[in-house]
Design a protein around this motif. Sequence first.
Motif, PDB file in Angstrom:
ATOM      1  N   TYR A  15      31.587  32.849 -14.438  1.00  0.00           N
ATOM      2  CA  TYR A  15      30.413  33.614 -14.400  1.00  0.00           C
ATOM      3  C   TYR A  15      29.680  33.120 -12.994  1.00  0.00           C
ATOM      4  O   TYR A  15      29.062  33.923 -12.092  1.00  0.00           O
ATOM      5  CB  TYR A  15      29.274  33.465 -15.573  1.00  0.00           C
ATOM      6  N   LEU A  16      29.506  31.974 -12.791  1.00  0.00           N
ATOM      7  CA  LEU A  16      28.708  31.138 -11.613  1.00  0.00           C
ATOM      8  C   LEU A  16      29.649  31.736 -10.348  1.00  0.00           C
ATOM      9  O   LEU A  16      29.042  31.749  -9.293  1.00  0.00           O
ATOM     10  CB  LEU A  16      28.897  29.891 -11.766  1.00  0.00           C
ATOM     11  N   ALA A  17      30.988  31.667 -10.527  1.00  0.00           N
ATOM     12  CA  ALA A  17      31.683  32.268  -9.411  1.00  0.00           C
ATOM     13  C   ALA A  17      31.994  33.762  -8.889  1.00  0.00           C
ATOM     14  O   ALA A  17      32.368  33.946  -8.053  1.00  0.00           O
ATOM     15  CB  ALA A  17      33.209  31.614  -9.575  1.00  0.00           C
ATOM     16  N   ASP A  18      31.130  34.420  -9.849  1.00  0.00           N
ATOM     17  CA  ASP A  18      31.200  35.826  -9.566  1.00  0.00           C
ATOM     18  C   ASP A  18      30.182  36.175  -8.302  1.00  0.00           C
ATOM     19  O   ASP A  18      29.363  35.673  -8.179  1.00  0.00           O
ATOM     20  CB  ASP A  18      30.561  36.533 -10.844  1.00  0.00           C
ATOM     21  N   LEU A  19      30.804  37.026  -7.703  1.00  0.00           N
ATOM     22  CA  LEU A  19      30.197  37.287  -6.185  1.00  0.00           C
ATOM     23  C   LEU A  19      28.836  38.011  -6.373  1.00  0.00           C
ATOM     24  O   LEU A  19      27.817  37.816  -5.698  1.00  0.00           O
ATOM     25  CB  LEU A  19      31.092  38.387  -5.415  1.00  0.00           C
ATOM     26  N   ARG A  20      28.567  38.912  -7.428  1.00  0.00           N
ATOM     27  CA  ARG A  20      27.424  39.504  -7.688  1.00  0.00           C
ATOM     28  C   ARG A  20      26.347  38.696  -8.062  1.00  0.00           C
ATOM     29  O   ARG A  20      25.218  38.560  -7.619  1.00  0.00           O
ATOM     30  CB  ARG A  20      27.662  40.500  -8.886  1.00  0.00           C
ATOM     31  N   PHE A  21      26.837  37.497  -9.049  1.00  0.00           N
ATOM     32  CA  PHE A  21      25.950  36.450  -9.252  1.00  0.00           C
ATOM     33  C   PHE A  21      25.320  35.969  -8.003  1.00  0.00           C
ATOM     34  O   PHE A  21      24.149  35.325  -7.976  1.00  0.00           O
ATOM     35  CB  PHE A  21      26.322  35.635 -10.335  1.00  0.00           C
ATOM     36  N   ALA A  22      26.302  35.261  -7.208  1.00  0.00           N
ATOM     37  CA  ALA A  22      25.995  34.701  -6.053  1.00  0.00           C
ATOM     38  C   ALA A  22      25.035  35.505  -5.144  1.00  0.00           C
ATOM     39  O   ALA A  22      24.121  35.077  -4.450  1.00  0.00           O
ATOM     40  CB  ALA A  22      27.161  34.301  -5.198  1.00  0.00           C
ATOM     41  N   VAL A  23      25.223  36.795  -4.867  1.00  0.00           N
ATOM     42  CA  VAL A  23      24.362  37.544  -4.150  1.00  0.00           C
ATOM     43  C   VAL A  23      22.901  37.758  -4.668  1.00  0.00           C
ATOM     44  O   VAL A  23      21.918  37.759  -4.045  1.00  0.00           O
ATOM     45  CB  VAL A  23      25.021  39.144  -4.026  1.00  0.00           C
ATOM     46  N   ILE A  24      22.819  37.920  -5.949  1.00  0.00           N
ATOM     47  CA  ILE A  24      21.411  37.829  -6.692  1.00  0.00           C
ATOM     48  C   ILE A  24      20.680  36.684  -6.363  1.00  0.00           C
ATOM     49  O   ILE A  24      19.677  36.547  -5.981  1.00  0.00           O
ATOM     50  CB  ILE A  24      21.630  38.070  -8.196  1.00  0.00           C
ATOM     51  N   LEU A  25      21.398  35.517  -6.420  1.00  0.00           N
ATOM     52  CA  LEU A  25      20.686  34.153  -6.373  1.00  0.00           C
ATOM     53  C   LEU A  25      20.375  33.954  -4.745  1.00  0.00           C
ATOM     54  O   LEU A  25      19.180  33.743  -4.301  1.00  0.00           O
ATOM     55  CB  LEU A  25      21.892  33.004  -6.512  1.00  0.00           C
ATOM     56  N   LEU A  26      21.219  34.643  -3.876  1.00  0.00           N
ATOM     57  CA  LEU A  26      20.957  34.627  -2.205  1.00  0.00           C
ATOM     58  C   LEU A  26      19.578  35.493  -2.098  1.00  0.00           C
ATOM     59  O   LEU A  26      18.792  35.068  -1.212  1.00  0.00           O
ATOM     60  CB  LEU A  26      22.017  34.953  -1.693  1.00  0.00           C
ATOM     61  N   LEU A  27      19.608  36.610  -2.921  1.00  0.00           N
ATOM     62  CA  LEU A  27      18.464  37.411  -2.558  1.00  0.00           C
ATOM     63  C   LEU A  27      17.190  36.904  -2.905  1.00  0.00           C
ATOM     64  O   LEU A  27      16.365  36.894  -2.629  1.00  0.00           O
ATOM     65  CB  LEU A  27      18.766  39.072  -3.309  1.00  0.00           C
ATOM     66  N   LEU A  28      17.292  36.167  -4.334  1.00  0.00           N
ATOM     67  CA  LEU A  28      16.037  35.560  -4.944  1.00  0.00           C
ATOM     68  C   LEU A  28      15.700  34.310  -3.689  1.00  0.00           C
ATOM     69  O   LEU A  28      14.403  34.268  -3.383  1.00  0.00           O
ATOM     70  CB  LEU A  28      16.427  34.827  -6.020  1.00  0.00           C
TER      71      LEU A  28
END
Length: 216
Positions: A15-28
């Motif tokens: 889940y941590l390696a998921d691209l969508r999760f990383a993009v959400i973190l980057l936007l935050l």
Amino acid sequence: LLMKLKRLKLFSIRYLADLRFAVILLLLIALFSILGTIIEQDLPIDTYKLNYPSSEPLFGFFDYKLILLLGLNKVYKTFWFLSLLFIFGISLLSCTYLQQLPSLKIARRCQFFRQQQQFKKLKLNNNIENQLISNFLFTLSKQNYSIFLQYKFIYAYKGLIGKIAPIIVHISMILILLGSVYGSISGFNAQEIVPKTEIFHIQNLLSKGFLTTVPN
């Protein structure tokens, strides 16, 4: 119980390696960085009371009380912002370990297909007739392909640097995050009036991190 814990651990890493999760973190992180740029940082409380009064809150709710409550007056040193950076770094490491490194290993692995059905499963395939193998190999070599031969079978690839580039980008971002965190928790801002040719001591600290040591 151990199997469930292992499955939960594997699910968490994926889940941590998921691209969508990383993009959400980057936007935050980008959003709070923008707020930290707009809102003056590390100023006295009276300054925020004057600029963001409760009598006239911005957008009907945004006043100095909310700023102090959320720590928006020192965004880059709050635990939640540092936590976002930490989780984002873990996400990059997980993506590198689970996706980029295996992809690099597969790209370097020679895959000699021996059955016609294997070629048909590829996204692109073509049948070349009436062409000498030597000419075909020369054409591949001229286009900078790495060529491997095994009896009558040929395997060639190029563009391996494209597999390495994402890993370098991830490592670079992680180093930038580490530098940002270290700077926020160990750095300081000071303001001194220094006459020409005079020696001064740092006394008027405006802000400092948790692990800051001010030189004497």
